[in-house]
Write a protein that holds these residues in place. Structure first.
Motif, mmCIF file in Angstrom:
data_model
loop_
_atom_site.group_PDB
_atom_site.id
_atom_site.type_symbol
_atom_site.label_atom_id
_atom_site.label_comp_id
_atom_site.label_asym_id
_atom_site.label_seq_id
_atom_site.Cartn_x
_atom_site.Cartn_y
_atom_site.Cartn_z
ATOM 1 N N ARG A 23 -2.297 -6.203 -7.791
ATOM 2 C CA ARG A 23 -2.148 -4.801 -8.144
ATOM 3 C C ARG A 23 -0.697 -4.400 -7.970
ATOM 4 O O ARG A 23 0.120 -5.163 -7.475
ATOM 5 C CB ARG A 23 -3.073 -3.930 -7.286
ATOM 6 C CG ARG A 23 -2.847 -4.062 -5.786
ATOM 7 C CD ARG A 23 -3.975 -3.350 -5.039
ATOM 8 N NE ARG A 23 -3.866 -3.490 -3.587
ATOM 9 C CZ ARG A 23 -3.182 -2.668 -2.818
ATOM 10 N NH1 ARG A 23 -2.511 -1.662 -3.358
ATOM 11 N NH2 ARG A 23 -3.138 -2.842 -1.523
ATOM 12 N N THR A 34 -0.755 3.390 -4.886
ATOM 13 C CA THR A 34 0.077 2.951 -5.989
ATOM 14 C C THR A 34 0.243 4.130 -6.945
ATOM 15 O O THR A 34 -0.238 5.236 -6.675
ATOM 16 C CB THR A 34 -0.564 1.766 -6.748
ATOM 17 O OG1 THR A 34 -1.698 2.247 -7.476
ATOM 18 C CG2 THR A 34 -1.002 0.671 -5.794
ATOM 19 N N THR A 36 -1.300 4.558 -9.541
ATOM 20 C CA THR A 36 -2.568 4.861 -10.205
ATOM 21 C C THR A 36 -3.774 4.870 -9.275
ATOM 22 O O THR A 36 -4.871 5.227 -9.705
ATOM 23 C CB THR A 36 -2.837 3.816 -11.306
ATOM 24 O OG1 THR A 36 -2.890 2.503 -10.720
ATOM 25 C CG2 THR A 36 -1.746 3.859 -12.373
ATOM 26 N N GLU A 37 -3.593 4.507 -8.005
ATOM 27 C CA GLU A 37 -4.761 4.299 -7.145
ATOM 28 C C GLU A 37 -4.491 4.699 -5.705
ATOM 29 O O GLU A 37 -3.378 4.552 -5.188
ATOM 30 C CB GLU A 37 -5.166 2.821 -7.200
ATOM 31 C CG GLU A 37 -6.404 2.465 -6.401
ATOM 32 C CD GLU A 37 -6.728 0.981 -6.489
ATOM 33 O OE1 GLU A 37 -7.557 0.636 -7.347
ATOM 34 O OE2 GLU A 37 -6.144 0.181 -5.717
ATOM 35 N N ARG A 39 -6.466 3.831 -2.031
ATOM 36 C CA ARG A 39 -7.521 3.006 -1.442
ATOM 37 C C ARG A 39 -7.974 3.620 -0.121
ATOM 38 O O ARG A 39 -7.206 3.706 0.843
ATOM 39 C CB ARG A 39 -7.023 1.581 -1.226
ATOM 40 C CG ARG A 39 -6.597 0.896 -2.525
ATOM 41 C CD ARG A 39 -5.857 -0.404 -2.282
ATOM 42 N NE ARG A 39 -6.715 -1.463 -1.771
ATOM 43 C CZ ARG A 39 -7.465 -2.256 -2.531
ATOM 44 N NH1 ARG A 39 -7.478 -2.096 -3.845
ATOM 45 N NH2 ARG A 39 -8.186 -3.209 -1.995
ATOM 46 N N THR A 65 -16.754 8.587 -7.683
ATOM 47 C CA THR A 65 -16.938 8.208 -9.078
ATOM 48 C C THR A 65 -16.862 9.449 -9.958
ATOM 49 O O THR A 65 -16.242 9.442 -11.031
ATOM 50 C CB THR A 65 -18.285 7.492 -9.274
ATOM 51 O OG1 THR A 65 -18.320 6.315 -8.467
ATOM 52 C CG2 THR A 65 -18.478 7.098 -10.734
ATOM 53 N N ASN A 68 -13.222 10.501 -10.152
ATOM 54 C CA ASN A 68 -12.474 9.620 -11.062
ATOM 55 C C ASN A 68 -12.804 9.906 -12.517
ATOM 56 O O ASN A 68 -11.923 9.871 -13.385
ATOM 57 C CB ASN A 68 -12.760 8.160 -10.721
ATOM 58 C CG ASN A 68 -12.139 7.737 -9.397
ATOM 59 O OD1 ASN A 68 -11.220 8.384 -8.897
ATOM 60 N ND2 ASN A 68 -12.652 6.672 -8.829
ATOM 61 N N GLY A 72 -9.415 11.853 -11.609
ATOM 62 C CA GLY A 72 -8.827 11.472 -10.332
ATOM 63 C C GLY A 72 -8.143 12.636 -9.640
ATOM 64 O O GLY A 72 -8.434 13.805 -9.908
ATOM 65 N N ARG A 76 -4.137 9.900 -9.837
ATOM 66 C CA ARG A 76 -4.549 8.643 -9.216
ATOM 67 C C ARG A 76 -6.076 8.609 -9.081
ATOM 68 O O ARG A 76 -6.711 9.619 -8.775
ATOM 69 C CB ARG A 76 -3.925 8.485 -7.819
ATOM 70 C CG ARG A 76 -2.405 8.335 -7.811
ATOM 71 C CD ARG A 76 -1.938 8.086 -6.382
ATOM 72 N NE ARG A 76 -0.517 7.823 -6.288
ATOM 73 C CZ ARG A 76 0.377 8.700 -5.816
ATOM 74 N NH1 ARG A 76 -0.007 9.909 -5.407
ATOM 75 N NH2 ARG A 76 1.659 8.372 -5.750
ATOM 76 N N LYS A 77 -6.644 7.426 -9.276
ATOM 77 C CA LYS A 77 -8.067 7.223 -9.049
ATOM 78 C C LYS A 77 -8.298 6.814 -7.591
ATOM 79 O O LYS A 77 -7.439 6.195 -6.959
ATOM 80 C CB LYS A 77 -8.616 6.146 -9.988
ATOM 81 C CG LYS A 77 -8.452 6.464 -11.470
ATOM 82 C CD LYS A 77 -9.269 7.691 -11.873
ATOM 83 C CE LYS A 77 -9.120 8.028 -13.348
ATOM 84 N NZ LYS A 77 -9.790 7.052 -14.229
ATOM 85 N N ILE A 78 -9.476 7.168 -7.074
ATOM 86 C CA ILE A 78 -9.838 6.819 -5.707
ATOM 87 C C ILE A 78 -10.690 5.562 -5.710
ATOM 88 O O ILE A 78 -11.709 5.490 -6.413
ATOM 89 C CB ILE A 78 -10.628 7.962 -5.037
ATOM 90 C CG1 ILE A 78 -9.829 9.268 -5.048
ATOM 91 C CG2 ILE A 78 -11.015 7.567 -3.609
ATOM 92 C CD1 ILE A 78 -8.535 9.220 -4.263
ATOM 93 N N LYS A 79 -10.289 4.570 -4.937
ATOM 94 C CA LYS A 79 -11.089 3.362 -4.746
ATOM 95 C C LYS A 79 -11.682 3.404 -3.341
ATOM 96 O O LYS A 79 -10.945 3.403 -2.350
ATOM 97 C CB LYS A 79 -10.252 2.100 -4.923
ATOM 98 C CG LYS A 79 -11.082 0.818 -4.848
ATOM 99 C CD LYS A 79 -10.249 -0.408 -5.181
ATOM 100 C CE LYS A 79 -11.086 -1.684 -5.131
ATOM 101 N NZ LYS A 79 -12.190 -1.689 -6.105
#
Length: 404
Positions: A23, A34, A36-37, A39, A65, A68, A72, A76-79
């Motif tokens: 990543r 990052t 885009t993300e 964690r 979900t 996202n 997001g 940024r999306k959440i993982k």
């Protein structure tokens, strides 16, 4: 891991360098972030004696979900990285190290349980990893000077127990009080809260205290001892399984004390359902959430939106479980704080933003209840609502009461 209380580590800016994970490079001052993300890690008892609470992890997955799908947070999306700790402190330590050192999380959030939260608290502070909204109301997560990176996600157990003590003094000033509690920081907060709430009457009114261990196969002997003490009022600081066992045993014995029950063990399903609704009738608890089984909220816009979320993002979830409501509330609070922190996301900035939350109302909180976090006060819920179980659902008693 043995945790020594009274630590204060100001290592918020420490970073975890994560390489070879396929990543984008992680900024040195923002592990787990990052372009885009983001964690986020969470530990839940997906197995073991407290597995009834593990569903919270799936609610978190469903909530983010949804986030996202809506774009997001600040681009940024959440993982969400969900790991099972079985509510075992040694396993929690092992899994937390994996989340930090292998998965490179930005923060740990929504972790279930007091003993497991305590077990990893010092490690997270050394690593500079926020321990956000531990699903515990224990005082150990409400110490901004000693543990500035730890925040509770639940109302204070101590404050809740004081509410029960005040209610007992008002309704039955000559009560003979028994306390049934889990033998850890969670349960002991209820003992302290009742004692402080009763003031100089505590020694006279408290006739028995019986504790159990989380691993005990049954609590029957504890309930027998409490009945033998002559108690006519019972305060229960207990988890779901032990609450169900206790209520069942009291039903078999025909013992009907007035019961004040920790909100931790008050879910209609599975706790009261497993106990038998007839054995739970008349039990009192305190709440901060809208109960989806309460007919008052059948046409409530927030409840309807929550039900729609459950249908779309968590269809296997139990719509009668308060844990799934808490997952929604805490998820929204995390989203709010990350969003307010802005694009320049670091752990230090995130914690600064969290301490500026004032009277925030995530969807599904009861009316007149809101969340406030200040640098000097981590007890985030301002009030709780007493409610009584009528044999089918919880019903409000009076107005929300301050926990201060």
């Amino acid at each position: 891991m043995k945790i020594t209380r009274g630590f204060c580590v100001c290592a918020i800016g420490l970073s975890v360098v994560v390489a070879g994970m396929g990543r984008a490079a992680v900024a040195a001052d923002a592990p787990g972030v990052t372009d885009t993300e983001i964690r986020l890690g969470t530990l839940q008892p997906l197995s073991g004696p407290a597995s009834a609470y593990g569903i919270l992890g799936y609610a978190f997955e469903g909530y983010f979900t949804k986030v996202n799908d809506e774009g997001g947070i600040n681009g940024r999306k959440i993982k969400v990285l969900l790991r099972d700790d079985a509510l075992s402190p040694p396993k929690a330590v092992e899994q937390t190290r994996a989340l930090v050192e292998q998965d490179g999380i930005f923060a740990l959030f929504g972790q279930s349980g007091t003993p497991t939260g305590v077990a990893v608290q010092k490690y997270l502070h050394v690593k500079g990893i926020p321990q956000l909204f531990v699903m515990s109301g224990s005082h150990v997560f409400q110490e901004p000077k000693n543990a500035p990176l730890s925040l509770p996600g639940l109302p204070t157990y101590f404050g809740e127990a004081k509410l029960y003590a005040r209610a007992i003094l008002q309704d039955n000033p000559n009560a003979r009080i028994g306390i049934f509690y889990q033998n850890d920081d969670f349960g002991k907060d209820y003992v302290k809260g009742v004692q402080i709430g009763l003031g100089d009457k505590a020694d006279k009114l408290i006739v028995a205290k019986e504790s159990y261990e989380l691993t005990d196969p049954t609590v029957d002997s504890k309930i027998l001892a409490l009945k033998a003490s002559g108690a006519d009022t019972l305060v229960m600081g207990s988890y779901s399984k032990q609450t169900s066992q206790a209520l069942q045993k009291m039903g078999v014995m025909g013992w009907r004390p007035k019961i004040y029950l920790s909100y931790i063990g008050s879910a209609v399903n599975p706790t009261l359902k497993n106990a038998g609704f007839e054995n739970a009738k008349g039990v009192v608890t305190a709440a901060v959430l809208k109960d989806p089984t309460d007919v008052r909220w059948k046409d409530d816009p927030e409840t309807l939106a929550w039900l729609a979320w459950m249908d779309k993002y968590y269809p296997r979830g139990d719509k009668t479980s308060g844990s799934n409501v808490f997952g929604y509330v805490i998820g929204d609070l995390i989203r709010h704080i990350i969003e307010k922190t802005g694009k320049e996301l670091t752990q230090e900035r995130l914690m600064a933003t969290a301490k500026q939350v004032r009277d925030y109302r995530p969807p599904m909180l009861l009316p007149d209840i809101s969340l406030t976090i200040t640098p000097d006060n981590y007890s985030i819920y301002n009030k709780m609502q007493l409610q009584e179980f009528d044999g089918t659902a919880w019903r409000a008693v009076g107005k929300p009461i301050s926990t201060n």
